[in-house]
Design an enzyme around this catalytic site. Sequence first.
Site, PDB file in Angstrom:
ATOM      1  N   ARG A 288      34.901  55.728  34.837  1.00 45.49           N
ATOM      2  CA  ARG A 288      34.896  55.056  36.134  1.00 45.49           C
ATOM      3  C   ARG A 288      34.532  53.592  35.903  1.00 45.49           C
ATOM      4  O   ARG A 288      33.372  53.254  35.717  1.00 45.49           O
ATOM      5  CB  ARG A 288      33.853  55.717  37.042  1.00 45.49           C
ATOM      6  CG  ARG A 288      33.981  55.379  38.520  1.00 45.49           C
ATOM      7  CD  ARG A 288      32.728  55.779  39.282  1.00 45.49           C
ATOM      8  NE  ARG A 288      31.663  54.822  39.036  1.00 45.49           N
ATOM      9  CZ  ARG A 288      30.357  55.105  39.087  1.00 45.49           C
ATOM     10  NH1 ARG A 288      29.937  56.329  39.355  1.00 45.49           N
ATOM     11  NH2 ARG A 288      29.459  54.164  38.848  1.00 45.49           N
ATOM     12  N   HIS A 292      30.687  53.451  42.006  1.00 51.30           N
ATOM     13  CA  HIS A 292      31.057  54.740  42.601  1.00 51.30           C
ATOM     14  C   HIS A 292      31.888  54.510  43.862  1.00 51.30           C
ATOM     15  O   HIS A 292      32.954  55.081  44.042  1.00 51.30           O
ATOM     16  CB  HIS A 292      29.808  55.549  42.918  1.00 51.30           C
ATOM     17  CG  HIS A 292      30.077  56.768  43.742  1.00 51.30           C
ATOM     18  ND1 HIS A 292      30.789  57.837  43.254  1.00 51.30           N
ATOM     19  CD2 HIS A 292      29.784  57.071  45.032  1.00 51.30           C
ATOM     20  CE1 HIS A 292      30.908  58.758  44.203  1.00 51.30           C
ATOM     21  NE2 HIS A 292      30.304  58.312  45.287  1.00 51.30           N
ATOM     22  N   TYR A 301      21.930  51.547  36.826  1.00 52.15           N
ATOM     23  CA  TYR A 301      21.831  52.758  36.004  1.00 52.15           C
ATOM     24  C   TYR A 301      22.731  52.803  34.768  1.00 52.15           C
ATOM     25  O   TYR A 301      22.687  53.772  34.027  1.00 52.15           O
ATOM     26  CB  TYR A 301      22.056  54.009  36.864  1.00 52.15           C
ATOM     27  CG  TYR A 301      23.371  54.001  37.643  1.00 52.15           C
ATOM     28  CD1 TYR A 301      24.564  54.356  37.018  1.00 52.15           C
ATOM     29  CD2 TYR A 301      23.412  53.659  38.986  1.00 52.15           C
ATOM     30  CE1 TYR A 301      25.767  54.353  37.723  1.00 52.15           C
ATOM     31  CE2 TYR A 301      24.598  53.654  39.702  1.00 52.15           C
ATOM     32  CZ  TYR A 301      25.763  54.001  39.070  1.00 52.15           C
ATOM     33  OH  TYR A 301      26.948  54.000  39.752  1.00 52.15           O
TER      34      TYR A 301
END
Lengths: 393, 330
Positions: A288, A292, A301
């Site tokens: 990805r 998100h 993160y």
Amino acid sequence: MTQPGFGPDLAEVFGPAHEATSDSAGLSLVQLLTPEGERVEHPDFSFGDDLSDAELAETVRGFFRDMTLTRRIDVEATALQRHGELGIWAQLLGQEAAQVGAGRALKPQDYVFPTYREHGVAWCKGVDPLKLLGLFRGVDQGGWDPRENNFGLYTIVIGAQTLHATGYAMGMQRDGVVGTGDPDRDAAVIAHFGDGASSQGDVNESFIFAASYNAPVVFFCQNNQWAISEPIERQSRIPLYQRALGFGFPGVRVDGNDVLASYAVTKAALQRAREGQGPTLVEAYTYRMGAHTTTDDPTRYRLSDDVERWKLKDPIARVEAYLKRNGMADQEFFDAVSAEAEDLGHHLREGCKALPDPQPLSVFDHVYAEMTDELVTQRDGFAAYLESFEGAH
Amino acid sequence: MSEKTTQKVTLAKALNMGLRKAMEDDAKVLLMGEDVGKLGGVFRITDGLQKDFGEDRVIDSPLAESGIVGTAVGMALRGYKPVVEIQFDGFVYPAYDQIVCQVAKMCFRSQGKTPLPIVIRIPFGGGIGAVEHHSESPEAQFAHTPGLKVVACSNPIDGYWMIQQAIAAPDPVVFLEPKRQYHADKAELDDTATPAPLFTSRVVKQGTDVTVLAYGPTVKTALKAAEAAGNEGRSLEVIDLRTLSPLDMGPVLESVRKTGRVVVSHEAHVNLGMGAELAARITEECFYSLEAPVLRVGGFDTPYPPARIEEEWLPDLDRVLDAVDRTLDF
Ligand SMILES: Cc1ncc(C[n+]2csc(CCOP(=O)(O)OP(=O)(O)O)c2C)c(N)n1
Ligand SMILES: [Mg+2]
């Protein structure tokens, strides 16, 4: 480390220094086109063997076009969100090859159960990308007719659609459209889901049902390494494709950034399903590249190094290199695709802004197939209330 | 005497501080949920807690709500006090079986030997322009279930105290947080104050003409309505229910005996919502004080609408005032 009888040590499965984003895809990864755009052979899967040189070039150009336009949809929608025209957008950046490979392996009679990120599959199925924007703009909850393109509604509740896919496939079995040998009749279902979704009960139950009834469904998992902020290790301590074995059907890991391999593997899995040989799990190993969704902040993160490493495996760049190196496409072709992308961008920008807001009273429509008297009363009351304001102004 | 220090905090910050305090006070308190660790939760309610308390106490879970609540049951049986976060209201349903069949009944089944001190935090309600399943109000489904306690905070001060009280409570508590308030208003928090007990309602504005009952996100709406009504010479009394199961009927009945008129406001669908139970209890317990039927203002009996019409769908100030007019005209 592991006691005899308990199978391999996890370190053996993952290799000694398993990292979420390293090249841990492993030896069993099916790849037919390297990140550098070189064709490679695989013992079990191939692309283009049955095609003439001209047909092969045309097919690969088609993939390039699909991926480029899919990326344009994504870029445009992301920009529309930034300008306040969409409430949120789920980007697919980096996952174009997995989606176009899977999408182009489908026949018209096959049915798709997507997540919320399958914009590339929607494109391949012929859904007007403008219709995808309605949900994200907040004007509807899926503006397309699932029956029109055999492309189901986006499903936000993680994993739920895998059971629907399995049930749909069980219906196909009962309709006698599986294993007849007629290539225009035999059909299958594809269920899309993510690495995070693989933890949900619904997904595991769908595996059980599909295996139990040998249902014609391909479970297509895009392992993009992340479920929002959680890396794949939180969901699985074994490569995901290997889970299938425990449920009693085959699993394959494919390079999800390689459109040729994604296409070849999905096509074979769908063909098995259509022939009545049951389910397959395809794990498309990808990344990805974006957040998100547009509300997420991945810097909290994950390391940008990982993203940089995956940039080198870009799904579109490798096809472009392949086409150019082998003289399979001329500049005219690339210019034409660029022009088409511009038009598509324009269509989305203008179309999105013109999407009408729903009328407040429309919320009562379609709650049921048969409207209830109670709801009619509520709607009429609300209508009268709204009118009382119109009089006041 | 400890020195009094106050600071202005949002609801999100207050909940974060409350969770931190509970974890400092009791080593058995654990947090678990999707993305609650490094990310600090999608709303940042657990921000920084994993860094300070470690991965054993702030647990990023696999993506499975039934798993989250089910393992919380096991940890509670082992003596821990799990506080689980459900990422959004609409995603609690995969855990519904564990909550209703297991969490709610364990105390009863074990004849009181293994009560479950679990807190299930759920950001709830709409008004944030989200896509479907992100704006729901499922409180009645839990309040309807014997064995669960259900509370809803409406402001930062309550958020800070109520989360600690819920964690300390011996029973499972479904803890509802009005997500649109998370980062909205700040309030002065004095952490040396003595909070009201958890399962109590509170009059947040005194009045004489109509009682407005609200909780979570509608408390703010009710207060605004009271202000607007006040400008027109109507005096509304606003009660923040805070606890939905058990209900604290004392302040409600006292108020109704004074005003004789009641409007209940919640975002959840009106049909079989909290308003229905409140109307029934008020009717049963102070029928002769009532000057008008109890009116309910809530979400319509439809699925939550697309974001672009949620403002019309939600019970806003005008709809509360409309109900106030209707009860006064009765
Ligand atoms: C039942 C449920 N729980 C939680 C969520 C919130 N949520 C949305 S996307 C997501 C992560 C999904 O990860 P993955 O399955 O890997 O798919 P990806 O987003 O990476 O495509 C989560 C937790 C949800 N939509 N549904
Ligand atoms: Mg993922």
